[in-house]
Scaffold this motif. Structure first.
Motif, short mmCIF file in Angstrom:
data_model
loop_
_atom_site.label_atom_id
_atom_site.label_comp_id
_atom_site.label_asym_id
_atom_site.label_seq_id
_atom_site.Cartn_x
_atom_site.Cartn_y
_atom_site.Cartn_z
N PRO A 98 0.82 -1.23 0.00
CA PRO A 98 0.00 0.00 0.00
C PRO A 98 0.85 1.27 0.00
O PRO A 98 2.04 1.24 0.34
CB PRO A 98 -0.81 -0.13 1.29
CG PRO A 98 -0.02 -1.04 2.16
CD PRO A 98 0.67 -2.00 1.24
N ALA A 99 0.22 2.37 -0.37
CA ALA A 99 0.89 3.67 -0.35
C ALA A 99 1.36 3.98 1.07
O ALA A 99 0.69 3.65 2.05
CB ALA A 99 -0.06 4.75 -0.84
N GLY A 100 2.52 4.58 1.17
CA GLY A 100 3.07 4.91 2.48
C GLY A 100 3.88 3.81 3.11
O GLY A 100 4.26 3.93 4.28
N THR A 101 4.15 2.73 2.37
CA THR A 101 4.96 1.63 2.92
C THR A 101 6.43 1.99 2.77
O THR A 101 7.10 1.61 1.80
CB THR A 101 4.65 0.30 2.21
OG1 THR A 101 3.25 0.04 2.28
CG2 THR A 101 5.39 -0.85 2.88
N ALA A 141 9.40 -17.60 18.64
CA ALA A 141 8.19 -17.06 18.03
C ALA A 141 8.43 -15.71 17.39
O ALA A 141 7.49 -15.06 16.93
CB ALA A 141 7.08 -16.95 19.09
N ALA A 142 9.67 -15.25 17.31
CA ALA A 142 9.99 -13.98 16.66
C ALA A 142 9.61 -14.02 15.18
O ALA A 142 9.61 -15.08 14.56
CB ALA A 142 11.47 -13.67 16.81
N THR A 143 9.28 -12.86 14.63
CA THR A 143 8.87 -12.78 13.22
C THR A 143 9.53 -11.58 12.55
O THR A 143 9.89 -10.60 13.20
CB THR A 143 7.34 -12.64 13.09
OG1 THR A 143 6.91 -11.46 13.80
CG2 THR A 143 6.63 -13.86 13.63
N LEU A 144 9.68 -11.67 11.24
CA LEU A 144 10.15 -10.55 10.45
C LEU A 144 8.96 -9.63 10.16
O LEU A 144 7.94 -10.07 9.66
CB LEU A 144 10.75 -11.04 9.13
CG LEU A 144 11.25 -9.94 8.17
CD1 LEU A 144 12.51 -9.29 8.70
CD2 LEU A 144 11.48 -10.52 6.77
N ARG A 145 9.10 -8.35 10.49
CA ARG A 145 8.05 -7.37 10.25
C ARG A 145 8.63 -6.15 9.54
O ARG A 145 9.84 -6.00 9.42
CB ARG A 145 7.37 -6.95 11.56
CG ARG A 145 6.51 -8.03 12.20
CD ARG A 145 5.67 -7.45 13.31
NE ARG A 145 4.84 -8.45 13.98
CZ ARG A 145 3.96 -8.19 14.93
NH1 ARG A 145 3.79 -6.94 15.34
NH2 ARG A 145 3.25 -9.15 15.48
N PHE A 146 7.73 -5.27 9.12
CA PHE A 146 8.14 -4.03 8.46
C PHE A 146 7.53 -2.87 9.24
O PHE A 146 6.32 -2.83 9.46
CB PHE A 146 7.67 -3.99 7.01
CG PHE A 146 8.24 -2.84 6.22
CD1 PHE A 146 9.47 -2.96 5.59
CD2 PHE A 146 7.55 -1.64 6.11
CE1 PHE A 146 10.01 -1.90 4.87
CE2 PHE A 146 8.08 -0.58 5.40
CZ PHE A 146 9.32 -0.71 4.77
N ARG A 147 8.39 -1.95 9.65
CA ARG A 147 7.95 -0.80 10.45
C ARG A 147 7.86 0.44 9.56
O ARG A 147 8.84 0.86 8.94
CB ARG A 147 8.96 -0.54 11.56
CG ARG A 147 8.50 0.48 12.59
CD ARG A 147 7.53 -0.15 13.56
NE ARG A 147 7.35 0.65 14.77
CZ ARG A 147 6.61 0.28 15.79
NH1 ARG A 147 5.97 -0.88 15.74
NH2 ARG A 147 6.50 1.03 16.86
N ILE A 148 6.67 1.03 9.48
CA ILE A 148 6.47 2.24 8.69
C ILE A 148 6.92 3.44 9.50
O ILE A 148 6.41 3.70 10.60
CB ILE A 148 4.99 2.38 8.28
CG1 ILE A 148 4.58 1.18 7.41
CG2 ILE A 148 4.76 3.68 7.54
CD1 ILE A 148 3.12 1.17 7.06
N LYS A 152 4.59 2.63 12.93
CA LYS A 152 3.59 1.57 13.08
C LYS A 152 3.93 0.40 12.17
O LYS A 152 4.45 0.60 11.07
CB LYS A 152 2.19 2.10 12.73
CG LYS A 152 1.68 3.18 13.67
CD LYS A 152 0.27 3.61 13.29
CE LYS A 152 -0.26 4.66 14.24
NZ LYS A 152 -1.65 5.08 13.89
N ASP A 153 3.63 -0.80 12.63
CA ASP A 153 3.89 -1.98 11.81
C ASP A 153 2.97 -2.01 10.60
O ASP A 153 1.80 -1.62 10.68
CB ASP A 153 3.69 -3.26 12.62
CG ASP A 153 4.84 -3.54 13.57
OD1 ASP A 153 5.90 -2.90 13.41
OD2 ASP A 153 4.70 -4.39 14.47
N LEU A 154 3.51 -2.49 9.49
CA LEU A 154 2.71 -2.69 8.29
C LEU A 154 1.65 -3.75 8.57
O LEU A 154 1.95 -4.82 9.11
CB LEU A 154 3.61 -3.14 7.14
CG LEU A 154 2.93 -3.54 5.84
CD1 LEU A 154 2.23 -2.35 5.20
CD2 LEU A 154 3.96 -4.14 4.87
N LEU A 155 0.41 -3.47 8.19
CA LEU A 155 -0.70 -4.39 8.43
C LEU A 155 -1.22 -4.94 7.11
O LEU A 155 -1.15 -4.29 6.07
CB LEU A 155 -1.84 -3.69 9.18
CG LEU A 155 -1.51 -3.09 10.54
CD1 LEU A 155 -2.75 -2.42 11.13
CD2 LEU A 155 -0.96 -4.13 11.50
#
Length: 346
Positions: A122-125, A142-149, A164-167
């Motif tokens: 999405p826009a703003g990623t 249980a750690a995971t790879l995430r993307f922080r906006i 905020k984390d990408l949802l």
């Protein structure tokens, strides 16, 4: 003409799991037959013949963003990535690991044939990839790879806490768990990069994961929700009556699949998701209950339970015994005598 050639070369590639694929356009590709260069500092950790991902007849794309760390405390400005409106990303992690992935794959049906197509970010990623650690009372595996906006103008140490984390469209976090990252052929040398990225994940946790993977050689059919301990959050679709989980026993290197009822409202909606976790309760027959951590705003007021409430654990299929609670209890760093509801979802 070049784009047509690339589409033809990669048209038969299929993702190994939802959300992963290997079709990349607008990148220069080079041959991967030569042995990768290894710096002196990497020799004690790395195999000199590391895997190199191959796309389209033994070729890979050379231009991909390189990130230095997955530790939020050690991010640098050059780790910043802009993914808006892109269908896929190719990221090199410490110049060793290569990660290929997409935002989401959407199912479609054409002429009675079901297939998947990628949904653009999405826009703003724009922001940083990082390793999201579970709550302190859940297992570190249980750690995971995430993307922080985050805002690019701010330095990482100031912009990350306010980001905020990408949802996903359902409201659940976009994330890839460690078992997928260590097994999919479209993410290579991830373990070696983690070892070089000091303090991101302990060697003990990696050794436990390696034992599990060596025993099962998991590749294509890895369950999407792997539960290592009590209090580990997992997402649940509001459009299904039940959810399939895989309880991971790191001592015996086994996966225990269970299907449990998780419907919390009469109305259903496949586009939204709630968040739940398993909790230890010695006074129930199976010694486990389901804690509801988050309910979409659209369902608040019509759910059977409120946020923070519990559901009895009922199986929808498969074998379910009280011994499964013992597995999670053994792997839970702590089981508080008084349940707290402060699990952070972002």
């Amino acid at each position: 003409m070049l784009i047509r050639k690339l589409i033809f070369q990669t048209s038969k590639i299929r993702p190994s799991s939802p959300g992963l694929t290997t079709v990349f356009l607008n990148h220069r590709y080079v041959s991967t037959t030569s042995k990768p260069k290894v710096t002196p500092s990497e020799k004690p950790v790395l195999d000199p013949y590391l895997k190199v991902p191959k796309v389209g007849g033994g070729r890979t794309f050379s231009r991909s963003h390189n990130i230095s760390t997955l530790d939020p405390a050690r991010l640098v400005p050059t780790d910043f990535i802009d993914l808006k409106q892109q269908l896929y990303f190719a990221v090199r992690y410490r110049n060793i690991s290569v990660m290929f992935a997409t935002y989401k794959r959407v199912a479609a049906i054409a002429k009675r044939t079901e297939y998947g197509y990628p949904l653009a970010f999405p826009a703003g990623t724009h922001g940083y990839f990082y390793l999201h650690h579970p709550p302190t009372d859940a297992h570190p595996c249980a750690a995971t790879l995430r993307f922080r906006i985050c805002d690019k103008i701010l330095p990482p140490q100031k912009g990350f806490p306010g980001g905020k984390d990408l949802l996903l469209p359902t409201g659940a976090p976009w994330e890839m768990d460690l078992l997928h990252l260590l097994t999919t052929p479209y993410v290579t040398n991830f373990r070696e990069a983690l070892l070089l990225d000091n303090m991101v994940l302990s060697e003990e946790a990696l050794s436990q994961l390696n034992g599990l993977l060596a025993a099962h050689r998991i590749r294509d059919r890895l369950p999407s929700r792997n539960v290592f301990s009590f209090r580990q959050p997992f997402s649940v679709s509001m459009g299904k009556r039940s959810t399939m989980l895989s309880l991971v026993d790191l001592q015996t290197n086994t996966l225990l699949p269970i299907q449990i009822f998780t419907q919390i409202a009469e109305r259903t909606d496949k586009t939204l998701a709630s968040t739940m976790c398993l909790e230890y309760d010695p006074f129930t027959p199976l010694h486990m209950v389901i804690r509801v951590l988050h309910i979409p705003e659209e369902f608040r007021g019509e759910a059977y339970v409120n946020m923070g409430g519990t559901l009895p654990l009922r199986k929808a299929g498969g074998k379910l015994t009280s011994s499964m609670a013992d597995v999670l209890l053994r792997q839970s760093p702590s089981v508080p005598s008084h349940v707290s509801l402060d699990i952070a979802l972002d």
